[in-house]
Design a protein around this motif. Structure first.
Motif, mmCIF file in Angstrom:
data_model
loop_
_atom_site.group_PDB
_atom_site.id
_atom_site.type_symbol
_atom_site.label_atom_id
_atom_site.label_comp_id
_atom_site.label_asym_id
_atom_site.label_seq_id
_atom_site.Cartn_x
_atom_site.Cartn_y
_atom_site.Cartn_z
ATOM 1 N N LEU A 383 108.680 124.322 43.842
ATOM 2 C CA LEU A 383 110.082 123.859 44.368
ATOM 3 C C LEU A 383 110.393 122.423 43.395
ATOM 4 N N SER A 384 109.629 122.261 42.308
ATOM 5 C CA SER A 384 109.942 121.153 41.740
ATOM 6 C C SER A 384 111.223 121.168 41.063
ATOM 7 N N PRO A 385 112.223 122.218 40.691
ATOM 8 C CA PRO A 385 113.495 122.167 40.447
ATOM 9 C C PRO A 385 114.603 121.289 41.606
ATOM 10 N N LEU A 386 114.137 121.308 42.735
ATOM 11 C CA LEU A 386 114.633 120.489 43.899
ATOM 12 C C LEU A 386 114.220 118.843 44.016
ATOM 13 N N GLY A 387 113.273 118.719 43.085
ATOM 14 C CA GLY A 387 112.821 117.260 43.388
ATOM 15 C C GLY A 387 113.473 116.224 42.874
ATOM 16 N N TRP A 388 113.142 114.870 43.128
ATOM 17 C CA TRP A 388 113.885 113.820 42.957
ATOM 18 C C TRP A 388 114.390 113.489 41.215
ATOM 19 N N ALA A 389 113.511 113.978 40.568
ATOM 20 C CA ALA A 389 113.684 113.803 38.928
ATOM 21 C C ALA A 389 115.025 113.947 38.525
ATOM 22 N N ARG A 390 115.651 115.146 39.036
ATOM 23 C CA ARG A 390 117.015 115.278 38.613
ATOM 24 C C ARG A 390 118.180 114.454 38.896
ATOM 25 N N LEU A 391 117.904 113.940 40.245
ATOM 26 C CA LEU A 391 118.905 112.900 40.633
ATOM 27 C C LEU A 391 118.579 111.674 40.221
ATOM 28 N N LEU A 392 117.623 111.119 39.827
ATOM 29 C CA LEU A 392 117.167 109.913 39.147
ATOM 30 C C LEU A 392 117.618 109.967 37.654
ATOM 31 N N GLU A 393 117.556 111.163 36.789
ATOM 32 C CA GLU A 393 117.849 111.449 35.455
ATOM 33 C C GLU A 393 119.332 111.885 35.370
ATOM 34 N N ASN A 394 120.072 111.854 36.555
ATOM 35 C CA ASN A 394 121.289 112.581 36.542
ATOM 36 C C ASN A 394 121.480 113.805 35.790
ATOM 37 N N ARG A 395 120.602 114.683 36.184
ATOM 38 C CA ARG A 395 120.523 116.167 35.567
ATOM 39 C C ARG A 395 121.248 117.115 37.037
ATOM 40 N N PRO A 396 122.096 117.248 37.356
ATOM 41 C CA PRO A 396 122.454 118.068 38.408
ATOM 42 C C PRO A 396 122.012 119.435 38.388
ATOM 43 N N LEU A 397 121.556 120.058 39.307
ATOM 44 C CA LEU A 397 121.107 121.581 39.512
ATOM 45 C C LEU A 397 122.328 122.056 40.371
ATOM 46 N N ILE A 398 123.387 122.304 39.868
ATOM 47 C CA ILE A 398 124.612 122.698 40.780
ATOM 48 C C ILE A 398 124.621 123.946 41.374
ATOM 49 N N GLU A 399 124.327 124.252 42.624
ATOM 50 C CA GLU A 399 124.634 125.358 43.245
ATOM 51 C C GLU A 399 126.154 125.619 43.407
ATOM 52 N N THR A 400 126.437 126.627 42.789
ATOM 53 C CA THR A 400 127.930 127.169 42.744
ATOM 54 C C THR A 400 128.342 128.000 44.071
ATOM 55 N N GLU A 401 127.261 128.711 44.706
ATOM 56 C CA GLU A 401 127.615 129.623 45.601
ATOM 57 C C GLU A 401 127.483 128.802 47.110
ATOM 58 N N ILE A 402 128.272 127.963 47.219
ATOM 59 C CA ILE A 402 128.374 127.354 48.829
ATOM 60 C C ILE A 402 129.490 127.714 49.497
ATOM 61 N N ILE A 403 129.329 128.259 50.679
ATOM 62 C CA ILE A 403 130.179 129.002 51.584
ATOM 63 C C ILE A 403 130.474 128.028 52.655
#
Length: 403
Positions: A383-403
């Protein structure tokens, strides 16, 4: 359920939030991973009257745009299917969570929508999801009451997608966790007591405190406010969604009733017994107050009904039966979950911000957070792709399929 008269003075792990993700963390810690220490789950409202878990549409799908979301959904489907065995207590089988694998049908009209559907399908196929692409003629052949003249493409998940008993799932997790020794406390966490950059205790609205070795934050839409107790800025807050139940004067024939259909407009609809359940993302989607559960009645007449009537003649004459509003725990950064510890507070582990897909991912997130708390690493799904690093480094892991 009998509640303790007072909170324990200390607990090895305190879980803030007793909804489905908090319950899953406790369940995996105590029941499935055999943690020998003490686990206390704090839940402010054991009736769950306004909990996102209870007010959810209770769907599960593999049609996401990020591999980690797809993997979480696939594990979630395995857990739902195995519920009678997995959640057995003292020789009594666990519940049948009535997982109806009737699928999701996502429809695309505009070229950009078609391109997104094809790109997401490639990610889904690589991740092992069973999703097929359908042309307009194939859609019309399977569901002849749907109008397809404007459609370019559809994507249908024939297996591993559908809907289930949301509160039955929560009950099964909580019951299994309690049977293994987890303690569920009716109270409200109101602050963290910090010492040397760690959470030393959780303070309660009742005036008590629970000293802890580690804390897990699974407070749903309240998680942003709770993170601030530790001096952490978490972009998670409540966004309101209204759901509508209606019946049809001339419903589709049973053999042609659609699965959970997502129209190109964003409106979704699925069968609900003899009725149908529908909703839509609002055109304006501001953060709302934590106690704002007033349904947006106008969405039915202005958004939902027109889109459904345009898609099928079966939905031209419908009658609203009931409606309610619930909250998404919306991650304004990239609409994906935030899972794992923050580097500034190593013993505070996050499990929040799923922006509408927390219920279906609760099993995998609960397992992963439990692994992290016990081992300092993920032992099954990474689950590391969902970790805090992306927020702190401004690297969004955008989930496009939100309903």
């Amino acid at each position: 359920m009998t509640q303790p008269a007072s909170p324990p003075e200390s607990s090895d792990i305190v879980v803030v939030g007793g909804g489905v993700i908090g319950a899953a963390i406790a369940c995996w810690l105590k029941a499935f991973l055999g943690f020998p220490g003490s686990v206390t789950v704090i839940e402010r409202d054991p009736s769950y009257a306004h909990a996102s878990t209870a007010l959810s549409a209770a769907g599960l799908r593999q049609q996401f745009s990020t591999p980690v979301s797809i993997a979480l959904s696939r594990f979630g489907a395995e857990v739902l299917r195995a519920a009678p065995t997995l959640f057995a207590v003292d020789g009594e089988p666990g519940p049948d969570l009535t997982f109806r694998e009737d699928g999701y049908l996502m429809l695309a009209a505009a070229p950009s929508q078609e391109a997104a559907l094809r790109a997401n399908h490639a990610v889904q196929a690589a991740a092992g999801a069973e999703v097929e692409l359908l042309g307009p003629a194939e859609i019309a052949a399977r569901w002849p009451h749907l109008r397809t003249d404007d459609l370019a493409l559809g994507a249908f998940g024939a297996r591993g997608e559908g809907w289930f008993d949301n509160m039955g799932f929560l009950t099964a997790l909580s019951r299994r966790a309690r049977a293994a020794g987890a303690r569920f406390l009716t109270d409200e966490a109101v602050d963290f007591e910090m010492a040397a950059g760690r959470v030393a205790a959780v303070r309660l609205a009742s005036g008590g405190r629970i000293a802890c070795g580690a804390a897990a934050l699974a407070a749903g839409p309240r998680s942003g406010a709770a993170a601030a107790w530790a001096g952490i800025a978490l972009p998670v807050g409540p966004r309101k969604r209204t759901l509508f139940v209606f019946d049809c004067a001339a419903p589709p024939a049973p053999e042609t009733r659609p699965p959970l259909m997502i129209d190109p407009s964003g409106v979704f609809c699925r069968p609900e017994g003899r009725y149908f359940l529908a909703g839509a993302p609002p055109p304006e989607d501001p953060e709302v107050a934590l106690d704002d559960f007033a349904p947006r009645h106008a969405e039915f007449e202005e958004i939902v009904w027109p889109a459904l009537a345009a898609r099928s003649e079966a939905f031209e004459a419908i009658r609203l039966q009931r409606f309610w509003a619930g909250h998404y725990e919306w991650n304004a950064f990239d609409r994906n979950g935030v899972v794992g510890p923050h580097p500034a507070v190593a013993n505070l582990v996050f499990a929040t911000g799923f922006s509408g897909h927390g219920l279906q991912h609760a099993a995998g997130v609960g397992r992963g957070v439990a692994e992290w708390l016990l081992h300092g690493a993920y032992r099954s799904l990474d689950l590391s792709p969902l970790g805090w690093a992306r927020l702190l480094e401004n690297r969004p892991l955008i989930e496009t399929e939100i309903i």
